[in-house]
Design a protein around this motif. Structure first.
Motif, PDB file in Angstrom:
ATOM      1  N   ARG A 110       0.556  -1.168   0.237  1.00 10.60           N
ATOM      2  CA  ARG A 110       0.441   0.123   0.296  1.00 10.60           C
ATOM      3  C   ARG A 110       1.222   1.467   0.337  1.00 10.60           C
ATOM      4  O   ARG A 110       1.780   1.170   1.497  1.00 10.60           O
ATOM      5  CB  ARG A 110      -0.825  -0.092   1.372  1.00 10.60           C
ATOM      6  CG  ARG A 110      -2.181   0.720   0.897  1.00 10.60           C
ATOM      7  CD  ARG A 110      -3.112   0.463   2.272  1.00 10.60           C
ATOM      8  NE  ARG A 110      -2.189   0.477   3.449  1.00 10.60           N
ATOM      9  CZ  ARG A 110      -3.418   0.996   4.841  1.00 10.60           C
ATOM     10  NH1 ARG A 110      -4.663   0.831   4.723  1.00 10.60           N
ATOM     11  NH2 ARG A 110      -2.513   1.440   5.684  1.00 10.60           N
ATOM     12  N   MET A 140      -6.457  -7.753   7.783  1.00 10.32           N
ATOM     13  CA  MET A 140      -6.661  -6.735   7.850  1.00 10.32           C
ATOM     14  C   MET A 140      -7.424  -6.096   6.215  1.00 10.32           C
ATOM     15  O   MET A 140      -6.584  -5.849   5.439  1.00 10.32           O
ATOM     16  CB  MET A 140      -5.546  -5.350   8.406  1.00 10.32           C
ATOM     17  CG  MET A 140      -4.916  -6.062   9.750  1.00 10.32           C
ATOM     18  SD  MET A 140      -5.667  -6.719  11.005  1.00 10.32           S
ATOM     19  CE  MET A 140      -6.161  -4.447  11.635  1.00 10.32           C
ATOM     20  N   ALA A 142      -9.398  -2.725   6.215  1.00 14.01           N
ATOM     21  CA  ALA A 142      -9.408  -1.999   6.279  1.00 14.01           C
ATOM     22  C   ALA A 142     -10.428  -0.335   4.809  1.00 14.01           C
ATOM     23  O   ALA A 142     -11.453  -0.827   5.145  1.00 14.01           O
ATOM     24  CB  ALA A 142      -8.007  -0.784   6.829  1.00 14.01           C
ATOM     25  N   GLY A 201      -5.085   4.892   6.747  1.00 10.96           N
ATOM     26  CA  GLY A 201      -5.817   3.436   6.920  1.00 10.96           C
ATOM     27  C   GLY A 201      -5.614   3.036   7.310  1.00 10.96           C
ATOM     28  O   GLY A 201      -5.546   1.481   7.210  1.00 10.96           O
ATOM     29  N   TYR A 202      -5.260   2.987   9.413  1.00 11.67           N
ATOM     30  CA  TYR A 202      -5.013   1.987   9.818  1.00 11.67           C
ATOM     31  C   TYR A 202      -6.252   1.952  10.577  1.00 11.67           C
ATOM     32  O   TYR A 202      -6.862   2.656  10.576  1.00 11.67           O
ATOM     33  CB  TYR A 202      -3.825   2.100  10.685  1.00 11.67           C
ATOM     34  CG  TYR A 202      -2.438   2.273  10.890  1.00 11.67           C
ATOM     35  CD1 TYR A 202      -2.168   1.011  10.583  1.00 11.67           C
ATOM     36  CD2 TYR A 202      -1.954   3.068  10.149  1.00 11.67           C
ATOM     37  CE1 TYR A 202      -0.767  -0.111  10.034  1.00 11.67           C
ATOM     38  CE2 TYR A 202      -0.727   2.861   9.007  1.00 11.67           C
ATOM     39  CZ  TYR A 202      -0.243   1.213   9.380  1.00 11.67           C
ATOM     40  OH  TYR A 202       1.077   0.646   8.792  1.00 11.67           O
ATOM     41  N   ILE A 203      -6.906   0.549  10.782  1.00 15.30           N
ATOM     42  CA  ILE A 203      -8.128   0.437  11.605  1.00 15.30           C
ATOM     43  C   ILE A 203      -8.132   0.627  13.246  1.00 15.30           C
ATOM     44  O   ILE A 203      -6.720   0.364  13.660  1.00 15.30           O
ATOM     45  CB  ILE A 203      -8.179  -0.650  11.460  1.00 15.30           C
ATOM     46  CG1 ILE A 203      -8.703  -1.335  10.138  1.00 15.30           C
ATOM     47  CG2 ILE A 203      -9.737  -1.413  12.141  1.00 15.30           C
ATOM     48  CD1 ILE A 203      -9.343  -2.610   9.834  1.00 15.30           C
ATOM     49  N   GLY A 208      -2.813  -2.517  14.837  1.00 17.02           N
ATOM     50  CA  GLY A 208      -1.369  -1.781  14.676  1.00 17.02           C
ATOM     51  C   GLY A 208      -1.313  -2.829  12.979  1.00 17.02           C
ATOM     52  O   GLY A 208      -2.304  -3.192  12.322  1.00 17.02           O
ATOM     53  N   ASP A 209       0.484  -2.258  12.912  1.00 17.19           N
ATOM     54  CA  ASP A 209       0.500  -3.244  11.296  1.00 17.19           C
ATOM     55  C   ASP A 209       0.619  -4.827  11.716  1.00 17.19           C
ATOM     56  O   ASP A 209       1.425  -4.926  12.244  1.00 17.19           O
ATOM     57  CB  ASP A 209       1.853  -2.505  10.707  1.00 17.19           C
ATOM     58  CG  ASP A 209       2.190  -2.531   9.371  1.00 17.19           C
ATOM     59  OD1 ASP A 209       2.058  -4.444   8.974  1.00 17.19           O
ATOM     60  OD2 ASP A 209       1.964  -1.803   8.647  1.00 17.19           O
ATOM     61  N   ALA A 210      -0.394  -5.316  10.853  1.00 17.63           N
ATOM     62  CA  ALA A 210       0.234  -6.339  11.015  1.00 17.63           C
ATOM     63  C   ALA A 210       0.890  -6.987  10.345  1.00 17.63           C
ATOM     64  O   ALA A 210       1.474  -8.204  10.727  1.00 17.63           O
ATOM     65  CB  ALA A 210      -1.760  -7.747  10.323  1.00 17.63           C
ATOM     66  N   GLY A 211       1.738  -6.943   9.409  1.00 22.90           N
ATOM     67  CA  GLY A 211       2.346  -7.514   9.007  1.00 22.90           C
ATOM     68  C   GLY A 211       4.097  -7.533   9.537  1.00 22.90           C
ATOM     69  O   GLY A 211       4.669  -8.060  10.329  1.00 22.90           O
TER      70      GLY A 211
HETATM   71  N1  URA Z   1      -3.058  -3.373   7.287  1.00 19.47           N
HETATM   72  C1  URA Z   1      -2.533  -2.847   8.669  1.00 19.47           C
HETATM   73  O1  URA Z   1      -1.711  -4.282   8.966  1.00 19.47           O
HETATM   74  N2  URA Z   1      -3.624  -2.740   9.418  1.00 19.47           N
HETATM   75  C2  URA Z   1      -4.509  -2.018   9.836  1.00 19.47           C
HETATM   76  O2  URA Z   1      -5.020  -1.769  10.638  1.00 19.47           O
HETATM   77  C3  URA Z   1      -4.539  -1.926   7.994  1.00 19.47           C
HETATM   78  C4  URA Z   1      -4.714  -2.571   7.091  1.00 19.47           C
END
Ligand code: URA
Length: 217
Positions: A110, A140, A142, A201-203, A208-211
């Motif tokens: 993204r 995620m 979003a 763009g985060y929920i 958080g950032d899942a990756g």
């Molecule tokens: N991707 C993520 O890893 N976390 C989010 O909150 C949104 C997109």
């Protein structure tokens, strides 16, 4: 004819709730976060394949006689599409239940400014058999950019949206609205729906950032 409506299931399973809580907690270290994702992949897949995994009726011989048995039909093609990076952790859990499914990786990233998804790796075949069941793993959802791009890539290769199942850990209204408008015959299994997506763009509260959290980066 009534139009199909996107089905969104939030299975009320205590293990799904538990592992979601572990994943949400900012104090959870990366290896445990990854385990939580694997477990969520397992249990969300378990729920998602109930009425989707094709079966056939056979006769089997027990040590004492013969009886009918309902078995997974190996003739119907089954595919898992993990959306990289974070979808890899859910894939690990899904594979414990679908060891024979083919896995086609899709790498999407993204743009931090525009929030638009772009594809850096596409291992999808040129064409799918129209009977193919496709399980998509995307932790995620979003803004919906990645899942929409994935569905476009799949359907232009012959996948029937009605045969797709999406497993996701947290999803938000913008993604559900886009998916519902374009692919109403698909079905989602999510651990939770959160209401807010922030400017980046985060929920929120999300996780958080899942990756980054799954891979410790
Ligand atoms: N991707 C993520 O890893 N976390 C989010 O909150 C949104 C997109």
């Amino acid at each position: 004819m009534p139009q199909p409506q996107l089905r969104v299931y939030v299975p009320p399973h205590p293990l799904i709730k538990h592992w979601l809580g572990v994943a949400r907690d900012a104090a959870t270290p990366s290896p445990l976060f990854k385990s939580a994702m694997i477990e969520l992949g397992r249990w969300l897949t378990y729920e998602a394949i109930r009425d989707w995994l094709p079966t056939e009726e056979l006769m089997v011989q027990t040590p004492l006689g013969s009886c009918s048995a309902t078995m997974v039909n190996p003739e119907v093609p089954l595919v898992v599409v993990p959306i990289l990076r974070a979808g890899l952790a859910l894939l690990e859990g899904a594979q414990t239940l679908l060891p024979l499914a083919s896995v086609y990786h899709l790498g999407l990233v993204r743009d931090e400014e525009t929030l638009e998804a772009s594809c850096y790796l596409n291992k999808l075949p040129r064409q799918f058999d129209p009977q193919t069941r496709v399980l998509i793993t995307e932790p995620m959802m979003a803004t919906g950019g990645s899942i929409m791009m994935t569905m476009t890539e799949l359907t232009k290769r012959g996948v029937d949206p009605a045969l797709t199942r999406i497993i996701t850990v947290v999803t938000a209204p913008p993604a559900l609205q886009k998916l519902g408008a374009a692919y109403p015959s698909s079905t989602i299994y999510t651990a939770m729906i959160d209401e807010e997506v922030n400017q980046q763009g985060y929920i929120v509260p999300g996780l958080g950032d899942a990756g980054d959290r799954a891979f410790g980066t």
